[in-house]
Design a protein around this motif. Structure first.
Motif, PDB file in Angstrom:
ATOM      1  N   GLY A  39     -51.889  86.329  63.324  1.00  0.00           N
ATOM      2  CA  GLY A  39     -52.133  85.710  62.025  1.00  0.00           C
ATOM      3  C   GLY A  39     -51.145  84.602  61.739  1.00  0.00           C
ATOM      4  N   PHE A  40     -49.872  84.863  62.052  1.00  0.00           N
ATOM      5  CA  PHE A  40     -48.849  83.827  61.843  1.00  0.00           C
ATOM      6  C   PHE A  40     -49.090  82.635  62.762  1.00  0.00           C
ATOM      7  CE2 PHE A  40     -44.810  81.845  63.002  1.00  0.00           C
ATOM      8  CZ  PHE A  40     -44.334  81.480  61.750  1.00  0.00           C
ATOM      9  N   ASP A  45     -51.870  81.632  64.230  1.00  0.00           N
ATOM     10  CA  ASP A  45     -53.076  80.892  63.851  1.00  0.00           C
ATOM     11  C   ASP A  45     -52.783  79.967  62.672  1.00  0.00           C
ATOM     12  OD1 ASP A  45     -54.518  82.131  65.823  1.00  0.00           O
ATOM     13  OD2 ASP A  45     -55.505  83.580  64.494  1.00  0.00           O
ATOM     14  N   ALA A  46     -52.047  80.472  61.695  1.00  0.00           N
ATOM     15  CA  ALA A  46     -51.685  79.635  60.542  1.00  0.00           C
ATOM     16  C   ALA A  46     -50.765  78.498  60.972  1.00  0.00           C
ATOM     17  CB  ALA A  46     -51.007  80.493  59.476  1.00  0.00           C
ATOM     18  N   LEU A  47     -49.883  78.779  61.924  1.00  0.00           N
ATOM     19  CA  LEU A  47     -48.979  77.746  62.426  1.00  0.00           C
ATOM     20  C   LEU A  47     -49.755  76.632  63.108  1.00  0.00           C
ATOM     21  CD1 LEU A  47     -45.957  77.010  62.833  1.00  0.00           C
ATOM     22  CD2 LEU A  47     -46.070  78.238  65.014  1.00  0.00           C
ATOM     23  N   THR A  70     -52.822  75.812  62.540  1.00  0.00           N
ATOM     24  CA  THR A  70     -53.590  75.089  61.523  1.00  0.00           C
ATOM     25  C   THR A  70     -52.723  74.020  60.851  1.00  0.00           C
ATOM     26  OG1 THR A  70     -55.004  77.010  61.088  1.00  0.00           O
ATOM     27  CG2 THR A  70     -54.878  75.323  59.366  1.00  0.00           C
ATOM     28  N   GLU A  71     -51.476  74.379  60.547  1.00  0.00           N
ATOM     29  CA  GLU A  71     -50.562  73.444  59.883  1.00  0.00           C
ATOM     30  C   GLU A  71     -49.982  72.423  60.850  1.00  0.00           C
ATOM     31  OE1 GLU A  71     -49.722  73.176  56.645  1.00  0.00           O
ATOM     32  OE2 GLU A  71     -51.201  74.722  56.150  1.00  0.00           O
ATOM     33  N   LEU A 112     -49.975  89.945  56.417  1.00  0.00           N
ATOM     34  CA  LEU A 112     -50.589  88.734  56.970  1.00  0.00           C
ATOM     35  C   LEU A 112     -50.502  87.576  55.980  1.00  0.00           C
ATOM     36  CD1 LEU A 112     -53.706  90.307  58.706  1.00  0.00           C
ATOM     37  CD2 LEU A 112     -52.008  88.860  59.843  1.00  0.00           C
ATOM     38  N   GLN A 113     -50.722  87.871  54.723  1.00  0.00           N
ATOM     39  CA  GLN A 113     -50.605  86.841  53.691  1.00  0.00           C
ATOM     40  C   GLN A 113     -49.175  86.314  53.615  1.00  0.00           C
ATOM     41  OE1 GLN A 113     -51.945  88.152  49.852  1.00  0.00           O
ATOM     42  NE2 GLN A 113     -51.632  86.172  48.873  1.00  0.00           N
ATOM     43  N   ALA A 167     -46.993  86.353  56.039  1.00  0.00           N
ATOM     44  CA  ALA A 167     -46.721  85.613  57.272  1.00  0.00           C
ATOM     45  C   ALA A 167     -47.282  84.192  57.182  1.00  0.00           C
ATOM     46  CB  ALA A 167     -47.319  86.352  58.466  1.00  0.00           C
ATOM     47  N   ARG A 168     -48.496  84.079  56.665  1.00  0.00           N
ATOM     48  CA  ARG A 168     -49.096  82.742  56.519  1.00  0.00           C
ATOM     49  C   ARG A 168     -48.312  81.895  55.516  1.00  0.00           C
ATOM     50  NH1 ARG A 168     -54.067  86.109  56.011  1.00  0.00           N
ATOM     51  NH2 ARG A 168     -54.952  86.282  58.117  1.00  0.00           N
ATOM     52  N   VAL A 212     -45.207  79.982  56.876  1.00  0.00           N
ATOM     53  CA  VAL A 212     -45.363  78.885  57.837  1.00  0.00           C
ATOM     54  C   VAL A 212     -44.763  77.561  57.350  1.00  0.00           C
ATOM     55  CG1 VAL A 212     -47.073  77.393  58.968  1.00  0.00           C
ATOM     56  CG2 VAL A 212     -47.294  79.882  59.101  1.00  0.00           C
TER      57      VAL A 212
END
Length: 213
Positions: free
Chosen positions: A23-24, A26-28, A30-31, A184-185, A187-188, A191
């Motif tokens: 999750g982290f 994937d968010a990384l 994306t950013e 997960l929230q 962790a996102r 980022v």
């Protein structure tokens, strides 16, 4: 941006910690779409603790600065990484032994740290480290794994350290999915701070190089 991902999730695809790490990451991505991932899968790497013979060999390599030696490849990858992400379950008040062996293998004199005026100085270029963990039981104040890794990263030159945990997953009254979703929230949400630390470290490094010219 080169991110080193250290996967100490010994249960493989059944690992809840690996789910949190993904999750982290994937968010990384994306950013920061330019992220390239170097993975240290500790189950697959099967690193061995140092003994007298391997320690003497490493000291020889350190003195010769023979960084091309295969036994130092993982440490070279750490030294060159722009950021570090470590995922490990909460076992026995810290984390699996494989992660401690990885740390042992990362302490390479003249590569990841050096002694100056009788004090260790970190040589790793990473601007940030993130530690992700999950636990069936409550962790509370006994998060020795995070504290230890914070100290390790700091000594090796990585000054920004953050951690996210999902704890109490196996308690009889717990809603494990809700706990994991909350982690997960978190962790996102971490980022942007993580990326900011990496960018600040790059700017500091660039300014230092310009000063030397």
């Amino acid at each position: 941006m080169n991110v080193l991902y250290v996967d100490a999730c010994m249960r493989g695809e059944m690992s809840r910690t690996r789910r949190l790490a993904r999750g982290f990451l994937d968010a990384l991505r994306t950013e920061a779409p330019d992220v390239t991932l170097t993975v240290h899968d500790l189950s697959a790497m099967a690193l061995q603790p140092l003994d007298a013979a391997s320690l003497a060999h490493r000291e020889h390599l350190c003195n010769a600065k023979a960084w091309e030696d295969p036994s130092l490849r993982a440490a070279v990858e750490l030294q060159r990484a722009d950021a570090v992400v470590i995922a490990a379950p909460y076992w026995d008040l810290s984390f699996p032994a494989a992660l401690k062996v990885w740390v042992e293998r990362m302490y390479v004199r003249n590569l990841t740290f050096v002694y100056r005026q009788d004090q260790p100085v970190g040589l790793c270029r990473a601007g940030a480290a993130m530690y992700l963990t999950t636990a069936g039981s409550p962790i509370g104040e006994n998060d020795w794994g995070a504290g230890y890794l914070r100290a390790v990263m700091g000594m090796l030159g990585v000054t920004y350290f953050d951690s996210v945990r999902a704890e109490g997953l196996d308690l009889s009254t717990a809603d494990p999915e809700a706990i994991l979703q909350s982690a997960l929230q978190a962790a996102r949400a971490a980022v942007p701070r993580f990326l900011s630390a990496v960018k600040n470290a790059k700017r500091t490094r660039s300014s230092s190089l310009l000063t030397r010219i």
